[in-house]
Scaffold this motif. Structure first.
Motif, PDB file in Angstrom:
ATOM      1  N   LYS A  13       0.843  -1.223   0.041  1.00 18.15           N
ATOM      2  CA  LYS A  13      -0.110  -0.071   0.077  1.00 18.15           C
ATOM      3  C   LYS A  13       1.084   1.270   0.072  1.00 18.15           C
ATOM      4  O   LYS A  13       1.733   1.432  -0.725  1.00 18.15           O
ATOM      5  N   GLU A  98      -9.947   0.341  -1.434  1.00 17.91           N
ATOM      6  CA  GLU A  98      -9.648   1.752  -1.259  1.00 17.91           C
ATOM      7  C   GLU A  98      -9.695   2.688  -2.212  1.00 17.91           C
ATOM      8  O   GLU A  98      -9.885   3.707  -2.151  1.00 17.91           O
ATOM      9  N   GLU A 101     -13.260   3.216  -2.959  1.00 22.31           N
ATOM     10  CA  GLU A 101     -13.809   4.118  -1.984  1.00 22.31           C
ATOM     11  C   GLU A 101     -13.542   5.535  -2.049  1.00 22.31           C
ATOM     12  O   GLU A 101     -14.299   6.528  -1.891  1.00 22.31           O
ATOM     13  N   HIS A 102     -12.049   5.487  -2.108  1.00 20.91           N
ATOM     14  CA  HIS A 102     -11.544   7.288  -1.860  1.00 20.91           C
ATOM     15  C   HIS A 102     -11.037   7.579  -3.235  1.00 20.91           C
ATOM     16  O   HIS A 102     -11.072   8.976  -3.337  1.00 20.91           O
TER      17      HIS A 102
END
Ligand SMILES: O=C(CO)[C@H](O)COP(=O)(O)O
Length: 254
Positions: A13, A98, A101-102
């Protein structure tokens, strides 16, 4: 019965800049990986070339965490499939929750990226997953089926057999997540396999590795990989330190 072959890997990440990544890649290169494991690591973009170069000619697959679908152009801040290839990666993670969503990732942009990845010889690792609400309302399967069908839309059977699918329940990811029960993962993966069977038939569907991700740890990894339709695990926090990754590889290989 022959031991099944498993994909085991991690995405760092937004962790490990070039220095930390170089150190971690050196430790990964020294790891003893059993033949039954296909290992992979997915560093951030700034470390991709360094890690890919260090792991060249090893069993390790190296991937990027995202990419654009276009080859080049006025897309400020984006990275193209060709750039990912030029860094030495062979895998591309697409559709992580992620990013959905973002960063506005949708089933449609995931599909554009999957098609671009295949055009450029990158192997897509497509992440799919139900939200906490979808889980609560018992529509996990519908969500996974939709995300899978849309991600694979327009691909030939041969192309579909080159992808990896990772089921990552959104409610299972990260420090606030809780690992899914293996019994639940078993059902989810069996139903997912059926979605693939409908698309490409039984034999080809069995060639698509289905990984589980979301709070995978040394304590639970082998409980997932023991399931017949789990072909590997995709690990976050527990594998960011190479010694954690190595311990999980050993635990699922034994
Ligand atoms: O993508 C993941 C694996 O790299 C996933 O989000 C799981 O993260 P974790 O819950 O920290 O294992």
């Amino acid at each position: 019965m022959p031991q099944k072959s498993l994909w085991v890997g991690t995405s760092w990440k937004m962790n490990k800049g070039p220095g930390a990544a170089r150190d971690a890649a050196a430790r990964i290169a020294d790891m003893a990986v059993p033949d039954t494991i296909t290992p992979f690591v997915i560093p951030p973009f700034t470390s991709l070339e360094t890690v890919a170069a260090r792991l060249e000619n090893t069993a390790w697959h190296v991937g990027a965490q995202n990419m654009h679908w276009e080859e080049e152009g006025a897309w400020t801040g984006e990275i193209s499939p060709r750039m990912v290839r030029e860094c030495g990666a062979d895998l591309i993670e697409l559709g992580h929750s992620e990013r959905r969503e973002h960063f506005g990732e949708t089933d449609i942009t995931v599909n554009l990226k999957v098609r671009a990845a295949i055009r450029h010889g990158l192997r897509p690792l497509i992440c799919i997953g139900d939200s906490a609400e979808e889980y609560e309302f018992n529509v996990t399967h519908e969500t996974l089926a939709r995300q899978t069908k849309m991600a694979l839309h327009g691909l030939t059977t041969d192309e579909i057999t080159t992808v990896l699918l990772a089921y990552e329940p959104v409610w299972a990811i990260g420090a606030k997540g809780r690992a899914a029960e293996p019994e639940f993962v078993d059902i989810a993966h069996k139903r997912l396999r059926h979605v693939l069977i409908e698309l490409v038939g039984e034999e080809q569907a069995r060639r698509v590795p289905l990984l589980y991700g979301g709070s995978v740890s040394l304590d639970n990894a082998a409980r997932y990989t023991a399931l017949s339709d789990v072909d590997g695990v995709f690990i976050g926090r527990s594998a960011w330190d190479p010694s954690g990754l190595e311990a999980i590889i050993r635990s699922v290989a034994s």
